[in-house]
Design a protein around this motif. Structure first.
Motif, PDB file in Angstrom:
ATOM      1  N   SER A 252       0.958  -1.262   0.108  1.00 34.38           N
ATOM      2  CA  SER A 252       0.004   0.103  -0.180  1.00 34.38           C
ATOM      3  C   SER A 252       0.878   1.367   0.049  1.00 34.38           C
ATOM      4  O   SER A 252       0.502   2.130  -0.099  1.00 34.38           O
ATOM      5  N   LEU A 253       2.346   1.037   0.102  1.00 36.65           N
ATOM      6  CA  LEU A 253       3.225   2.086   0.228  1.00 36.65           C
ATOM      7  C   LEU A 253       4.022   2.216  -1.013  1.00 36.65           C
ATOM      8  O   LEU A 253       4.265   1.343  -1.599  1.00 36.65           O
ATOM      9  N   SER A 254       4.333   3.577  -1.318  1.00 32.72           N
ATOM     10  CA  SER A 254       5.386   3.802  -2.295  1.00 32.72           C
ATOM     11  C   SER A 254       6.710   3.282  -2.073  1.00 32.72           C
ATOM     12  O   SER A 254       7.106   3.057  -0.960  1.00 32.72           O
ATOM     13  N   SER A 255       7.456   2.896  -3.026  1.00 33.98           N
ATOM     14  CA  SER A 255       8.681   2.464  -2.799  1.00 33.98           C
ATOM     15  C   SER A 255       9.672   3.736  -1.911  1.00 33.98           C
ATOM     16  O   SER A 255      10.359   2.970  -1.144  1.00 33.98           O
ATOM     17  N   GLU A 256       9.700   4.733  -2.250  1.00 33.53           N
ATOM     18  CA  GLU A 256      10.020   5.762  -1.170  1.00 33.53           C
ATOM     19  C   GLU A 256       9.709   5.722   0.235  1.00 33.53           C
ATOM     20  O   GLU A 256      10.338   5.662   1.165  1.00 33.53           O
ATOM     21  N   GLN A 259      11.116   2.606   1.753  1.00 30.17           N
ATOM     22  CA  GLN A 259      12.417   2.881   2.257  1.00 30.17           C
ATOM     23  C   GLN A 259      12.711   3.654   3.618  1.00 30.17           C
ATOM     24  O   GLN A 259      13.329   3.266   4.371  1.00 30.17           O
ATOM     25  N   GLN A 260      11.658   4.541   3.678  1.00 25.83           N
ATOM     26  CA  GLN A 260      11.914   5.505   4.667  1.00 25.83           C
ATOM     27  C   GLN A 260      11.451   4.688   6.034  1.00 25.83           C
ATOM     28  O   GLN A 260      12.013   4.913   7.233  1.00 25.83           O
ATOM     29  N   PHE A 261      10.416   3.815   6.011  1.00 32.20           N
ATOM     30  CA  PHE A 261       9.795   2.752   6.979  1.00 32.20           C
ATOM     31  C   PHE A 261      11.061   1.898   7.301  1.00 32.20           C
ATOM     32  O   PHE A 261      11.014   1.731   8.605  1.00 32.20           O
ATOM     33  N   ALA A 262      11.746   1.235   6.572  1.00 34.48           N
ATOM     34  CA  ALA A 262      12.782   0.287   6.668  1.00 34.48           C
ATOM     35  C   ALA A 262      13.776   1.015   7.548  1.00 34.48           C
ATOM     36  O   ALA A 262      14.384   0.396   8.423  1.00 34.48           O
ATOM     37  N   LYS A 263      14.176   2.234   7.345  1.00 35.10           N
ATOM     38  CA  LYS A 263      15.120   2.872   8.092  1.00 35.10           C
ATOM     39  C   LYS A 263      14.733   3.111   9.542  1.00 35.10           C
ATOM     40  O   LYS A 263      15.337   2.848  10.480  1.00 35.10           O
ATOM     41  N   LEU A 264      13.237   3.527   9.706  1.00 32.89           N
ATOM     42  CA  LEU A 264      12.783   3.927  10.976  1.00 32.89           C
ATOM     43  C   LEU A 264      12.762   2.284  11.842  1.00 32.89           C
ATOM     44  O   LEU A 264      13.078   2.508  13.150  1.00 32.89           O
TER      45      LEU A 264
END
Length: 308
Positions: A252-256, A259-264
């Motif tokens: 449901s999320l964009s690629s960007e 990536q942001q969630f992965a870092k969080l």
């Protein structure tokens, strides 16, 4: 035999516990979900009730005749804990025992705080028996895909599959690791437990440091891990410069955004280890002293020897 309702019963952790409960052939199980079951989810002794959790009256009707509620709804699935609040109020209205299972750093304090407040300020503990099952971090995340019934699709900062890890310079996180099987077995025994449930229900498999876990990984796979070391101050500032980040993918999320969630998630995981947010107490261990937990090294050796 009692009737058990499982809210959020289509999730990954819930499925393992439902299977364990169904295997006893002692209880009637009602899965409460927002979606219809698939053909493969039809299990003898298990029925489904479809709801969006917004109608408390409808929830109360669903919960009539239910002895115990297991709730797996929380976190990103339930902003503001609206579903949890409706479920608690419906459980009180229906008049039965209730329990919430929460798995993951950061959720325990919020849910526990909600559990202390009922309608018009009345303490929930006076009208509803409940426990917060807390297993720490699940061991099944560290085994090869397909090794257990738990679909461990989320990469972690310690990646057994690719023999790599991300650590904090000069720091060593600590966390409790418990297998899904042990978690499910404890929940099954808790249903039949004749005494009063503890509000904080710690389930302690193995409490271990990150460095100890890496040593186990190197031993059972007979190879050293590739270690990336980050500075704590950089991680806290969100300045994460690493050759790899644990993969996170939400369709449901964009690629960007992914990536942001992965870092969080990486930031939260590393700092949670330092804060010992995944270290849990042992209330259920002490209440069920005859149960033998699988230790982390035994579990990982079973799943990794000869596969590294």
């Amino acid at each position: 035999m009692v009737k058990i309702a499982v809210a959020g019963g289509s999730g990954k952790i819930a499925s393992g516990i439902i299977n364990a409960l169904a295997a006893t052939k002692k209880h009637e199980i009602l899965i409460i979900s927002r979606r219809e079951p698939t053909v493969t989810e039809n299990t003898p002794g298990v029925t489904w009730a479809i709801t969006d959790y917004s109608d408390r009256k409808a929830l109360t009707e669903i919960l009539h005749g239910v002895h115990t509620v297991l709730s797996f709804v929380g976190g990103a699935q339930d902003p503001g804990s609206v579903i949890q609040k409706n479920l608690i109020d419906a459980a009180i209205a229906a008049g039965h025992r209730g329990t919430t299972l929460v798995c993951g750093e950061g959720q325990y304090p919020r849910v526990s705080q909600r559990r202390q407040q009922g309608k018009e300020g009345e303490l929930i503990s006076n009208v509803l028996e409940y426990t917060l099952f807390q297993p720490g971090l699940l061991l099944d995340y560290f085994v090869p895909p397909g090794s257990t019934t738990f679909p461990n699709t989320q990469e972690l900062w310690i990646d057994f599959n690719k023999h790599r890890a991300i650590t904090l310079e000069g720091k060593d996180g600590v966390f409790t690791l418990t297998s899904v099987e042990d978690l499910a077995n404890i929940v099954v025994q808790a249903i039949d437990y004749p005494g009063e449930w503890p509000v904080v229900g710690g389930i302690q498999g193995t409490t271990i440091s990150g460095s100890e876990l890496l040593k186990i990984g190197a031993n059972v796979q007979n190879r050293e891990f590739d270690i990336t070391t980050l500075k704590e101050e950089d991680v806290r500032a969100g300045n994460i410069e690493s050759p790899w980040i644990p993969h996170f993918a939400d369709p449901s999320l964009s690629s960007e955004q992914n990536q942001q969630f992965a870092k969080l998630i990486l930031k939260g995981s590393l700092l949670s280890g330092l804060a010992r947010s995944w270290v849990v107490s042992d209330e259920w261990n002490r209440l069920l002293p005859d149960y033998k937990f699988t230790r982390a090294w035994e579990f990982l050796e079973k799943h990794w020897v000869g596969k590294g």
